[in-house]
Design a protein around this motif. Structure first.
Motif, PDB file in Angstrom:
ATOM      1  N   THR A  47       0.838  -1.193   0.000  1.00 51.45           N
ATOM      2  CA  THR A  47       0.000   0.000   0.000  1.00 51.45           C
ATOM      3  C   THR A  47       0.876   1.247   0.000  1.00 51.45           C
ATOM      4  O   THR A  47       2.056   1.194   0.362  1.00 51.45           O
ATOM      5  N   LYS A  48       0.305   2.370  -0.377  1.00 45.29           N
ATOM      6  CA  LYS A  48       1.050   3.631  -0.350  1.00 45.29           C
ATOM      7  C   LYS A  48       1.506   3.947   1.071  1.00 45.29           C
ATOM      8  O   LYS A  48       2.615   4.444   1.284  1.00 45.29           O
ATOM      9  N   GLY A  49       0.663   3.638   2.056  1.00 42.68           N
ATOM     10  CA  GLY A  49       1.039   3.859   3.451  1.00 42.68           C
ATOM     11  C   GLY A  49       2.261   3.059   3.849  1.00 42.68           C
ATOM     12  O   GLY A  49       3.139   3.562   4.554  1.00 42.68           O
ATOM     13  N   GLN A  50       2.339   1.809   3.386  1.00 42.96           N
ATOM     14  CA  GLN A  50       3.513   0.985   3.687  1.00 42.96           C
ATOM     15  C   GLN A  50       4.764   1.560   3.020  1.00 42.96           C
ATOM     16  O   GLN A  50       5.843   1.536   3.606  1.00 42.96           O
ATOM     17  N   VAL A 115       4.857  11.611  -3.428  1.00 48.21           N
ATOM     18  CA  VAL A 115       4.041  10.954  -4.448  1.00 48.21           C
ATOM     19  C   VAL A 115       4.562   9.524  -4.566  1.00 48.21           C
ATOM     20  O   VAL A 115       5.745   9.316  -4.824  1.00 48.21           O
ATOM     21  N   VAL A 116       3.683   8.555  -4.356  1.00 41.28           N
ATOM     22  CA  VAL A 116       4.071   7.149  -4.388  1.00 41.28           C
ATOM     23  C   VAL A 116       3.522   6.501  -5.646  1.00 41.28           C
ATOM     24  O   VAL A 116       2.347   6.669  -5.972  1.00 41.28           O
ATOM     25  N   ASN A 117       4.384   5.752  -6.334  1.00 40.18           N
ATOM     26  CA  ASN A 117       3.974   4.950  -7.482  1.00 40.18           C
ATOM     27  C   ASN A 117       4.302   3.493  -7.176  1.00 40.18           C
ATOM     28  O   ASN A 117       5.477   3.153  -7.007  1.00 40.18           O
ATOM     29  N   ILE A 125       8.183   3.373  -6.149  1.00 39.21           N
ATOM     30  CA  ILE A 125       8.948   4.613  -6.188  1.00 39.21           C
ATOM     31  C   ILE A 125       8.236   5.634  -5.307  1.00 39.21           C
ATOM     32  O   ILE A 125       7.014   5.785  -5.366  1.00 39.21           O
ATOM     33  N   ASP A 126       9.004   6.321  -4.488  1.00 40.83           N
ATOM     34  CA  ASP A 126       8.506   7.402  -3.637  1.00 40.83           C
ATOM     35  C   ASP A 126       9.297   8.647  -4.027  1.00 40.83           C
ATOM     36  O   ASP A 126      10.514   8.679  -3.898  1.00 40.83           O
ATOM     37  N   ARG A 148      14.698  17.830  -3.157  1.00 41.92           N
ATOM     38  CA  ARG A 148      13.815  16.918  -3.883  1.00 41.92           C
ATOM     39  C   ARG A 148      14.424  15.536  -3.748  1.00 41.92           C
ATOM     40  O   ARG A 148      15.643  15.397  -3.663  1.00 41.92           O
ATOM     41  N   TYR A 149      13.578  14.517  -3.722  1.00 45.76           N
ATOM     42  CA  TYR A 149      14.089  13.160  -3.563  1.00 45.76           C
ATOM     43  C   TYR A 149      13.303  12.186  -4.421  1.00 45.76           C
ATOM     44  O   TYR A 149      12.166  12.438  -4.795  1.00 45.76           O
ATOM     45  N   THR A 150      13.937  11.057  -4.691  1.00 42.01           N
ATOM     46  CA  THR A 150      13.263   9.883  -5.229  1.00 42.01           C
ATOM     47  C   THR A 150      13.936   8.668  -4.625  1.00 42.01           C
ATOM     48  O   THR A 150      15.161   8.585  -4.598  1.00 42.01           O
TER      49      THR A 150
END
Length: 174
Positions: A47-50, A115-117, A125-126, A148-150
């Motif tokens: 999940t996005k939360g995880q 933003v989570v994908n 990817i976050d 900025r991060y990824t």
């Protein structure tokens, strides 16, 4: 298990993010819910939360002050493009070296925007903006770095999420 297709998806997604936002950054990991065994194919998708919790785990590793603990969150072949260094880090020794220096400033990270994908069950990817409160190890002077991060994460066969790519760059203005 061959990870090349997932890595290819990460590369395409990262290239898209670079074009859309002008930056990319990838990387960090925590234990997952399944063990990577035969039954893992039926595990619920992440999940996005995880995914957001992966950063919390990485940030907690920073607070230990131990560069080895931070490096443990990166895959063996991870790439780190760090916030406050011009050197690309491509192996564990280089990642540990970066964190030996960065941790001297007692960084505390806070996400500003994320933003989570979720690309698939094993690849996420976050991307977003975070800031670090820093205390200069020589002078005690406090400062803040906004960047900025990824982070790109892959779930390992043992169920643990690790950073495979982490890019962090200071914001162009202030």
């Amino acid at each position: 298990m061959n990870r090349r297709p997932a890595r290819r998806r990460i590369a395409v997604a990262t290239a898209t993010a670079v074009l859309a936002t002008g930056t990319f950054a990838l990387g960090a990991g925590i234990a997952g819910a399944d063990s990577g065994s035969k039954g893992a194919q039926h595990a619920a998708p992440v999940t996005k939360g995880q995914v957001l919790e992966l950063f919390d785990h990485w940030n907690a590793a920073l607070r230990t002050g131990d560069p080895e603990k931070v490096a443990d969150l990166y895959a063996k072949d991870a790439v780190l493009l760090p916030t406050v260094s011009n050197e690309v880090r491509t192996d564990r020794a280089e990642i540990v070296d970066y964190f030996e220096h960065f941790l001297r400033n007692k960084p505390v990270g806070t996400k500003v925007e994320s933003v989570v994908n979720v690309l698939d069950r094993d690849t996420v990817i976050d991307t977003g903006v975070y800031e670090f409160a820093l205390t200069d190890h020589d002078t005690g002077e406090k400062s803040t770095v906004k960047a900025r991060y990824t982070y790109a994460y892959e779930k390992q066969p043992n169920g643990r999420w690790l950073i495979v790519n982490h890019h962090s760059s200071k914001m162009p203005q202030g």
